[in-house]
Design a protein around this motif. Structure first.
Motif, PDB file in Angstrom:
ATOM      1  N   UNK A   1      18.862  22.082  38.329  1.00  0.00           N
ATOM      2  CA  UNK A   1      18.820  21.307  37.235  1.00  0.00           C
ATOM      3  C   UNK A   1      17.840  21.675  35.976  1.00  0.00           C
ATOM      4  N   UNK A   2      16.561  21.893  36.265  1.00  0.00           N
ATOM      5  CA  UNK A   2      15.659  22.423  35.308  1.00  0.00           C
ATOM      6  C   UNK A   2      15.970  23.636  34.791  1.00  0.00           C
ATOM      7  N   UNK A   3      16.587  24.460  35.553  1.00  0.00           N
ATOM      8  CA  UNK A   3      17.002  25.902  34.929  1.00  0.00           C
ATOM      9  C   UNK A   3      18.299  25.639  34.145  1.00  0.00           C
ATOM     10  N   UNK A   4      19.189  24.828  34.731  1.00  0.00           N
ATOM     11  CA  UNK A   4      20.530  24.673  33.984  1.00  0.00           C
ATOM     12  C   UNK A   4      20.087  24.193  32.230  1.00  0.00           C
ATOM     13  N   UNK A   5      19.118  22.997  32.456  1.00  0.00           N
ATOM     14  CA  UNK A   5      18.715  22.695  31.239  1.00  0.00           C
ATOM     15  C   UNK A   5      18.081  23.603  30.271  1.00  0.00           C
ATOM     16  N   UNK A   6      17.088  24.362  30.938  1.00  0.00           N
ATOM     17  CA  UNK A   6      16.674  25.384  30.077  1.00  0.00           C
ATOM     18  C   UNK A   6      17.551  26.359  29.495  1.00  0.00           C
ATOM     19  N   UNK A   7      18.821  26.650  30.190  1.00  0.00           N
ATOM     20  CA  UNK A   7      19.596  27.733  29.585  1.00  0.00           C
ATOM     21  C   UNK A   7      20.559  26.872  28.743  1.00  0.00           C
ATOM     22  N   UNK A   8      20.668  25.820  28.685  1.00  0.00           N
ATOM     23  CA  UNK A   8      21.476  24.856  27.680  1.00  0.00           C
ATOM     24  C   UNK A   8      20.680  24.803  26.465  1.00  0.00           C
ATOM     25  N   UNK A   9      19.486  24.678  26.654  1.00  0.00           N
ATOM     26  CA  UNK A   9      18.635  24.630  25.316  1.00  0.00           C
ATOM     27  C   UNK A   9      18.583  26.018  24.566  1.00  0.00           C
ATOM     28  N   UNK A  10      18.555  26.937  25.453  1.00  0.00           N
ATOM     29  CA  UNK A  10      18.471  28.299  25.146  1.00  0.00           C
ATOM     30  C   UNK A  10      19.761  28.710  24.116  1.00  0.00           C
ATOM     31  N   UNK A  11      20.756  28.287  24.898  1.00  0.00           N
ATOM     32  CA  UNK A  11      22.448  28.411  24.197  1.00  0.00           C
ATOM     33  C   UNK A  11      22.418  27.705  22.938  1.00  0.00           C
ATOM     34  N   UNK A  12      21.946  26.357  22.929  1.00  0.00           N
ATOM     35  CA  UNK A  12      21.801  25.610  21.889  1.00  0.00           C
ATOM     36  C   UNK A  12      20.923  26.188  20.675  1.00  0.00           C
ATOM     37  N   UNK A  13      19.866  26.763  20.875  1.00  0.00           N
ATOM     38  CA  UNK A  13      18.883  27.271  19.957  1.00  0.00           C
ATOM     39  C   UNK A  13      19.993  28.555  19.270  1.00  0.00           C
ATOM     40  N   UNK A  14      20.402  29.349  20.286  1.00  0.00           N
ATOM     41  CA  UNK A  14      21.118  30.607  20.065  1.00  0.00           C
ATOM     42  C   UNK A  14      22.391  30.252  19.079  1.00  0.00           C
ATOM     43  N   UNK A  15      23.026  29.306  19.219  1.00  0.00           N
ATOM     44  CA  UNK A  15      24.266  28.871  18.493  1.00  0.00           C
ATOM     45  C   UNK A  15      23.738  28.240  17.183  1.00  0.00           C
ATOM     46  N   UNK A  16      22.519  27.508  17.177  1.00  0.00           N
ATOM     47  CA  UNK A  16      22.167  26.875  15.965  1.00  0.00           C
ATOM     48  C   UNK A  16      21.893  28.054  15.024  1.00  0.00           C
ATOM     49  N   UNK A  17      21.039  28.979  15.444  1.00  0.00           N
ATOM     50  CA  UNK A  17      20.619  30.238  14.783  1.00  0.00           C
ATOM     51  C   UNK A  17      21.760  31.041  13.951  1.00  0.00           C
ATOM     52  N   UNK A  18      23.000  31.112  14.927  1.00  0.00           N
ATOM     53  CA  UNK A  18      24.167  31.719  14.271  1.00  0.00           C
ATOM     54  C   UNK A  18      24.949  30.906  13.377  1.00  0.00           C
ATOM     55  N   UNK A  19      24.897  29.661  13.626  1.00  0.00           N
ATOM     56  CA  UNK A  19      25.556  28.647  12.506  1.00  0.00           C
ATOM     57  C   UNK A  19      24.552  28.848  11.169  1.00  0.00           C
ATOM     58  N   UNK A  20      23.435  29.033  11.237  1.00  0.00           N
ATOM     59  CA  UNK A  20      22.701  29.000  10.211  1.00  0.00           C
ATOM     60  C   UNK A  20      22.690  30.225   9.369  1.00  0.00           C
ATOM     61  N   UNK A  21      22.755  31.224  10.206  1.00  0.00           N
ATOM     62  CA  UNK A  21      23.168  32.786   9.577  1.00  0.00           C
ATOM     63  C   UNK A  21      24.724  32.658   8.855  1.00  0.00           C
ATOM     64  N   UNK A  22      25.544  32.001   9.666  1.00  0.00           N
ATOM     65  CA  UNK A  22      26.996  31.940   8.860  1.00  0.00           C
ATOM     66  C   UNK A  22      26.920  30.998   7.654  1.00  0.00           C
ATOM     67  N   UNK A  23      25.989  29.937   7.677  1.00  0.00           N
ATOM     68  CA  UNK A  23      25.841  29.141   6.470  1.00  0.00           C
ATOM     69  C   UNK A  23      25.353  29.814   5.190  1.00  0.00           C
ATOM     70  N   UNK A  24      24.393  30.726   5.598  1.00  0.00           N
ATOM     71  CA  UNK A  24      23.847  31.480   4.666  1.00  0.00           C
ATOM     72  C   UNK A  24      24.805  32.552   4.077  1.00  0.00           C
ATOM     73  N   UNK A  25      25.470  33.117   5.010  1.00  0.00           N
ATOM     74  CA  UNK A  25      26.523  34.051   4.546  1.00  0.00           C
ATOM     75  C   UNK A  25      27.586  33.529   3.794  1.00  0.00           C
ATOM     76  N   UNK A  26      28.117  32.490   3.978  1.00  0.00           N
ATOM     77  CA  UNK A  26      28.934  31.672   3.305  1.00  0.00           C
ATOM     78  C   UNK A  26      28.487  31.324   1.776  1.00  0.00           C
ATOM     79  N   UNK A  27      27.370  30.940   1.870  1.00  0.00           N
ATOM     80  CA  UNK A  27      26.753  30.461   0.492  1.00  0.00           C
ATOM     81  C   UNK A  27      26.548  31.679  -0.451  1.00  0.00           C
ATOM     82  N   UNK A  28      26.085  32.844   0.124  1.00  0.00           N
ATOM     83  CA  UNK A  28      25.963  34.364  -0.469  1.00  0.00           C
ATOM     84  C   UNK A  28      27.289  34.519  -1.056  1.00  0.00           C
TER      85      UNK A  28
END
Length: 70
Positions: free
Chosen positions: A20-47
């Protein structure tokens, strides 16, 4: 002494807890990755929006110079 069945249950719970600890870590890492991807998309759309607005403004200025208005 601790009964063997109780010890086995404890070990199984420890394995499950580690999983469960490992799954939580993987979910958090995936969340951070998706968050970074969304931010990059937002910047691109604004540009792109800013470039589009600049193009529209240039078009309007050109049309005004040619005596047309929009």
């Amino acid at each position: 002494m601790i009964p063997e069945a109780l010890m086995e249950t404890f070990k199984a719970n420890e394995v499950e807890r580690n999983q469960l600890i490992e799954m939580k870590k993987e979910i958090q890492e995936d969340h951070e990755k998706k968050k970074a991807e969304l931010e990059a998309m937002r910047i691109d759309i604004n540009n792109q929006r800013e470039k589009f607005e600049e193009m529209i403004q240039e078009f309007r200025e050109q049309q005004t110079l040619e005596g047309r208005s929009f």
